[in-house]
Design an enzyme around this catalytic site. Structure first.
Site, PDB file in Angstrom:
ATOM      1  NE  ARG A 242      -4.785  -1.885   1.392  1.00  0.00           N
ATOM      2  CZ  ARG A 242      -4.425  -3.320   2.534  1.00  0.00           C
ATOM      3  NH1 ARG A 242      -3.951  -2.521   4.013  1.00  0.00           N
ATOM      4  NH2 ARG A 242      -4.795  -4.016   2.707  1.00  0.00           N
TER       5      ARG A 242
ATOM      6  CE  LYS B 100       1.089  14.240 -14.572  1.00  0.00           C
ATOM      7  NZ  LYS B 100       0.787  14.464 -16.294  1.00  0.00           N
TER       8      LYS B 100
ATOM      9  CD  GLU C   3       9.761  16.446 -22.266  1.00  0.00           C
ATOM     10  OE1 GLU C   3       9.079  17.849 -22.495  1.00  0.00           O
ATOM     11  OE2 GLU C   3       8.784  15.672 -22.629  1.00  0.00           O
TER      12      GLU C   3
ATOM     13  CE  LYS D  29       7.008  17.371 -13.786  1.00  0.00           C
ATOM     14  NZ  LYS D  29       7.466  15.866 -14.535  1.00  0.00           N
TER      15      LYS D  29
ATOM     16  CD  GLU E 237      -1.996  17.073 -15.659  1.00  0.00           C
ATOM     17  OE1 GLU E 237      -0.919  16.036 -15.967  1.00  0.00           O
ATOM     18  OE2 GLU E 237      -1.976  16.823 -16.931  1.00  0.00           O
TER      19      GLU E 237
ATOM     20  NE  ARG F 230       2.458  17.176 -13.106  1.00  0.00           N
ATOM     21  CZ  ARG F 230       2.781  15.950 -11.994  1.00  0.00           C
ATOM     22  NH1 ARG F 230       3.168  16.175 -10.896  1.00  0.00           N
ATOM     23  NH2 ARG F 230       3.736  15.262 -12.314  1.00  0.00           N
TER      24      ARG F 230
ATOM     25  CG  ASN G 182       0.450  17.022 -19.514  1.00  0.00           C
ATOM     26  OD1 ASN G 182       1.212  16.359 -19.487  1.00  0.00           O
ATOM     27  ND2 ASN G 182      -0.774  17.200 -19.224  1.00  0.00           N
TER      28      ASN G 182
ATOM     29  CG  HIS H 183       3.351  15.605 -23.632  1.00  0.00           C
ATOM     30  ND1 HIS H 183       4.049  16.114 -23.288  1.00  0.00           N
ATOM     31  CD2 HIS H 183       3.813  14.718 -22.835  1.00  0.00           C
ATOM     32  CE1 HIS H 183       5.151  16.457 -22.729  1.00  0.00           C
ATOM     33  NE2 HIS H 183       5.200  15.582 -22.202  1.00  0.00           N
TER      34      HIS H 183
ATOM     35  CG  HIS I 293       0.980  10.549 -25.585  1.00  0.00           C
ATOM     36  ND1 HIS I 293       0.052  11.150 -24.298  1.00  0.00           N
ATOM     37  CD2 HIS I 293       1.407  10.736 -24.784  1.00  0.00           C
ATOM     38  CE1 HIS I 293       0.901  11.368 -23.096  1.00  0.00           C
ATOM     39  NE2 HIS I 293       2.306  11.481 -23.754  1.00  0.00           N
TER      40      HIS I 293
ATOM     41  CG  HIS J 272       8.017   9.883 -24.089  1.00  0.00           C
ATOM     42  ND1 HIS J 272       6.566  10.022 -24.367  1.00  0.00           N
ATOM     43  CD2 HIS J 272       8.417  11.162 -23.658  1.00  0.00           C
ATOM     44  CE1 HIS J 272       6.384  11.182 -23.662  1.00  0.00           C
ATOM     45  NE2 HIS J 272       6.806  11.945 -22.702  1.00  0.00           N
TER      46      HIS J 272
HETATM   47  P1  NAD Z   1      13.663   5.488 -21.213  1.00  0.00           P
HETATM   48  O1  NAD Z   1      14.163   5.040 -20.033  1.00  0.00           O
HETATM   49  O2  NAD Z   1      14.308   3.987 -22.401  1.00  0.00           O
HETATM   50  O3  NAD Z   1      15.962   5.345 -21.711  1.00  0.00           O
HETATM   51  C1  NAD Z   1      16.654   5.813 -22.628  1.00  0.00           C
HETATM   52  C2  NAD Z   1      17.552   4.703 -23.064  1.00  0.00           C
HETATM   53  O4  NAD Z   1      18.946   5.072 -22.283  1.00  0.00           O
HETATM   54  C3  NAD Z   1      17.390   3.117 -22.717  1.00  0.00           C
HETATM   55  O5  NAD Z   1      17.512   2.135 -23.755  1.00  0.00           O
HETATM   56  C4  NAD Z   1      18.090   3.193 -21.627  1.00  0.00           C
HETATM   57  O6  NAD Z   1      18.328   1.795 -21.249  1.00  0.00           O
HETATM   58  C5  NAD Z   1      19.178   3.801 -22.142  1.00  0.00           C
HETATM   59  N1  NAD Z   1      19.799   4.874 -21.104  1.00  0.00           N
HETATM   60  C6  NAD Z   1      19.065   5.100 -19.996  1.00  0.00           C
HETATM   61  N2  NAD Z   1      20.119   5.934 -19.238  1.00  0.00           N
HETATM   62  C7  NAD Z   1      21.033   5.952 -20.266  1.00  0.00           C
HETATM   63  C8  NAD Z   1      22.505   5.576 -19.745  1.00  0.00           C
HETATM   64  N3  NAD Z   1      22.535   7.072 -18.382  1.00  0.00           N
HETATM   65  N4  NAD Z   1      23.797   5.262 -20.228  1.00  0.00           N
HETATM   66  C9  NAD Z   1      23.185   5.036 -21.656  1.00  0.00           C
HETATM   67  N5  NAD Z   1      22.555   4.102 -21.879  1.00  0.00           N
HETATM   68  C10 NAD Z   1      21.001   4.772 -20.953  1.00  0.00           C
HETATM   69  O7  NAD Z   1      13.325   6.371 -22.238  1.00  0.00           O
HETATM   70  P2  NAD Z   1      13.394   7.674 -21.345  1.00  0.00           P
HETATM   71  O8  NAD Z   1      13.274   8.959 -22.769  1.00  0.00           O
HETATM   72  O9  NAD Z   1      14.691   8.522 -20.248  1.00  0.00           O
HETATM   73  O10 NAD Z   1      11.949   8.207 -20.771  1.00  0.00           O
HETATM   74  C11 NAD Z   1      11.109   7.967 -21.508  1.00  0.00           C
HETATM   75  C12 NAD Z   1       9.847   7.384 -20.780  1.00  0.00           C
HETATM   76  O11 NAD Z   1       9.491   9.101 -19.657  1.00  0.00           O
HETATM   77  C13 NAD Z   1       8.173   7.204 -21.718  1.00  0.00           C
HETATM   78  O12 NAD Z   1       8.134   5.728 -20.737  1.00  0.00           O
HETATM   79  C14 NAD Z   1       7.839   8.532 -20.701  1.00  0.00           C
HETATM   80  O13 NAD Z   1       6.027   8.374 -21.100  1.00  0.00           O
HETATM   81  C15 NAD Z   1       8.196   8.634 -19.064  1.00  0.00           C
HETATM   82  N6  NAD Z   1       7.838   9.950 -18.870  1.00  0.00           N
HETATM   83  C16 NAD Z   1       7.482   9.781 -17.528  1.00  0.00           C
HETATM   84  C17 NAD Z   1       6.931  11.619 -17.488  1.00  0.00           C
HETATM   85  C18 NAD Z   1       6.134  11.822 -15.838  1.00  0.00           C
HETATM   86  O14 NAD Z   1       5.988  13.225 -15.593  1.00  0.00           O
HETATM   87  N7  NAD Z   1       6.301  10.590 -14.972  1.00  0.00           N
HETATM   88  C19 NAD Z   1       8.102  12.604 -17.721  1.00  0.00           C
HETATM   89  C20 NAD Z   1       8.456  12.530 -18.628  1.00  0.00           C
HETATM   90  C21 NAD Z   1       8.637  11.130 -19.424  1.00  0.00           C
HETATM   91  N1  GLY Z   2       5.769  15.331 -17.786  1.00  0.00           N
HETATM   92  C1  GLY Z   2       4.309  15.477 -18.044  1.00  0.00           C
HETATM   93  C2  GLY Z   2       4.195  15.743 -15.750  1.00  0.00           C
HETATM   94  O1  GLY Z   2       4.950  15.506 -14.942  1.00  0.00           O
HETATM   95  O2  GLY Z   2       2.631  16.792 -15.455  1.00  0.00           O
END
Ligand code: NAD
Ligand code: GLY
Length: 383
Positions: A126, A148, A190, A232, A242, A246, A250, A253, A257, A271
């Site tokens: 939980r 998030k 971003e 942020k 949000e 907030r 997006n 986005h 998406h 992404h």
């Molecule tokens: P990811 O986590 O897939 O990382 C990108 C690639 O880089 C992967 O292959 C990973 O293995 C590799 N990698 C990571 N760090 C590395 C490093 N230091 N050296 C070498 N390789 C490395 O992708 P991302 O772009 O970091 O994140 C995308 C995700 O984040 C999506 O799923 C998206 O929906 C999510 N997201 C979430 C929020 C939120 O607020 N929670 C905001 C924006 C995006």
């Molecule tokens: N990346 C959008 C949010 O965190 O609200």
């Protein structure tokens, strides 16, 4: 900003406030930093198979030096890991490893690991504590901050999740040195976002310094990450769940998406790349609706030119995508309200706002205008 010692940014959420530390070499200090907030000496580190060879051993050493008992779990890399099957497997492995209410999970990796681990932490027993150690630029400036957490569904991205804030974020800028250039650029989009939303001065700074940020200049990188986290943190503190402001985060986005869902989640389209183009589409739409001066779209496109970000579907190799299907995916976005899509549009750089006053025809027109290669800056191009 001083060059020595980490930069500290607090996310102000009352009893759930936490710090983001930004700087070089933070991984080796992780044990002592986490010891300051941990409720017990049991820690699980979750990472992916690309990140583990670089950073898992130093993190384990640092945690063990601070007397933690460490369970390490390495997951497959890529967006497809953000799914129910991996979530179930992860929860099972953590429970088998003796996870307790006072245990803490560390997410070491990009946004995929951060989102998945954050969600596991939200639902295990939980709700237990977790720490984000983001290793991509995207994760350091966006996904590790704000709580998030989510996994994807066949129906769309991030459709099952929870708001669950981390206890600490350690953004070690050294980890970006091993990040592939394509991932770095995807994350940079971003960074640009915060300038476009409400920090025109930061956008100007990026126009001057963006290439240095991408090239690895330590001070430029640190400044870009620090301003992004400040931006942020301010928005999250105002509107954690949000219900208003907030949503500005997006920007780009809703388009992104739709593009990602149609391209498939197989790594063809990152992404951050989808979001980068989504911002251009949002500014093009703002211009087409007569809301934004075309000169501001030109400034955005000129900056994209200088750092090598995509300006059209063709730039991403997606010129053949079916625009109606992209629109259909956009209609499944979780930001749909009373059947109408929510968009973030702009009256100019640094003047973003939220609206539902966008028709399907306008969306299709803008996608068509930005389908082909080398579209003219600031002007509609017929498909
Ligand atoms: P990811 O986590 O897939 O990382 C990108 C690639 O880089 C992967 O292959 C990973 O293995 C590799 N990698 C990571 N760090 C590395 C490093 N230091 N050296 C070498 N390789 C490395 O992708 P991302 O772009 O970091 O994140 C995308 C995700 O984040 C999506 O799923 C998206 O929906 C999510 N997201 C979430 C929020 C939120 O607020 N929670 C905001 C924006 C995006
Ligand atoms: N990346 C959008 C949010 O965190 O609200």
């Amino acid at each position: 900003m001083p060059a020595d010692g980490p930069h500290r940014q607090t996310v102000d959420l009352g009893a759930r406030s936490y710090d983001i530390l930004i700087g070089a070499g933070l991984l080796s200090e992780a044990g002592q930093r986490i010891a300051e907030i941990a409720k017990s000496k049991r820690v699980a580190v979750v990472t992916d198979a690309n990140v583990a060879p670089h950073y898992l051993a130093p993190l384990q050493r640092s945690l063990e030096a601070a007397d933690f008992t460490v369970q390490s779990i390495v997951l497959p890399p890529g967006e497809s890991t953000k799914c129910f099957a991996e979530l179930e497997r992860l929860c099972g492995t953590l429970l088998d490893g003796g996870l307790e209410r006072g245990s803490l999970i560390v997410a070491l990796g990009g946004g995929v690991i951060g989102d998945l681990v954050g969600f596991a932490a939200a639902i295990l027993l939980r709700g237990i504590d977790y720490v984000q150690i983001p290793t991509t630029l995207l994760a350091q400036v966006d996904s590790s901050v704000g709580g998030k957490t989510a996994i994807d569904m066949p129906q769309g991205k991030n459709l099952v999740g929870a708001f669950h804030q981390p206890r600490l974020v350690l953004a070690d800028s050294d980890t970006l040195n091993s990040l592939p250039e394509r991932e770095l650029k995807a994350g940079y989009a971003e960074v640009v976002k915060y300038g476009l939303i409400d920090r025109p001065g930061f956008f100007e700074w990026l126009c001057e310094n963006g290439p240095a940020v991408l090239a690895g200049d330590p001070e430029a990188r640190r400044h870009a990450i620090a301003v992004s986290c400040l931006a942020k943190a301010e928005i999250v503190a105002r509107d954690e769940r949000e219900s208003g402001a907030r949503a500005l985060l997006n920007l780009g986005h809703t388009f992104a998406h739709g593009l990602e869902a149609e391209a498939g989640f197989d790594g063809t389209l990152l992404h951050g790349e989808a979001v980068a183009l989504g911002k251009v589409l949002a500014f093009q739409l703002s211009c087409d609706k007569g809301l934004c001066p075309p000169a501001d779209l030109d400034r955005l496109l000129n900056h994209y030119d200088s750092v090598g970000l995509p300006q059209s579907l063709a730039d991403l190799g997606l010129a053949d995508l079916d625009l109606l299907r992209i629109l259909a995916h956009m209609a499944q976005d979780k930001k749909v309200k009373d059947g109408r899509l929510t968009f973030i549009l702009a009256r100019g750089i640094g003047e973003a706002f939220i609206t539902q006053d966008v028709s399907e025809d306008e969306v299709l027109a803008v996608l068509a205008a930005r389908r082909g290669s080398a579209p003219l800056a600031g002007r509609r191009v017929e498909a």
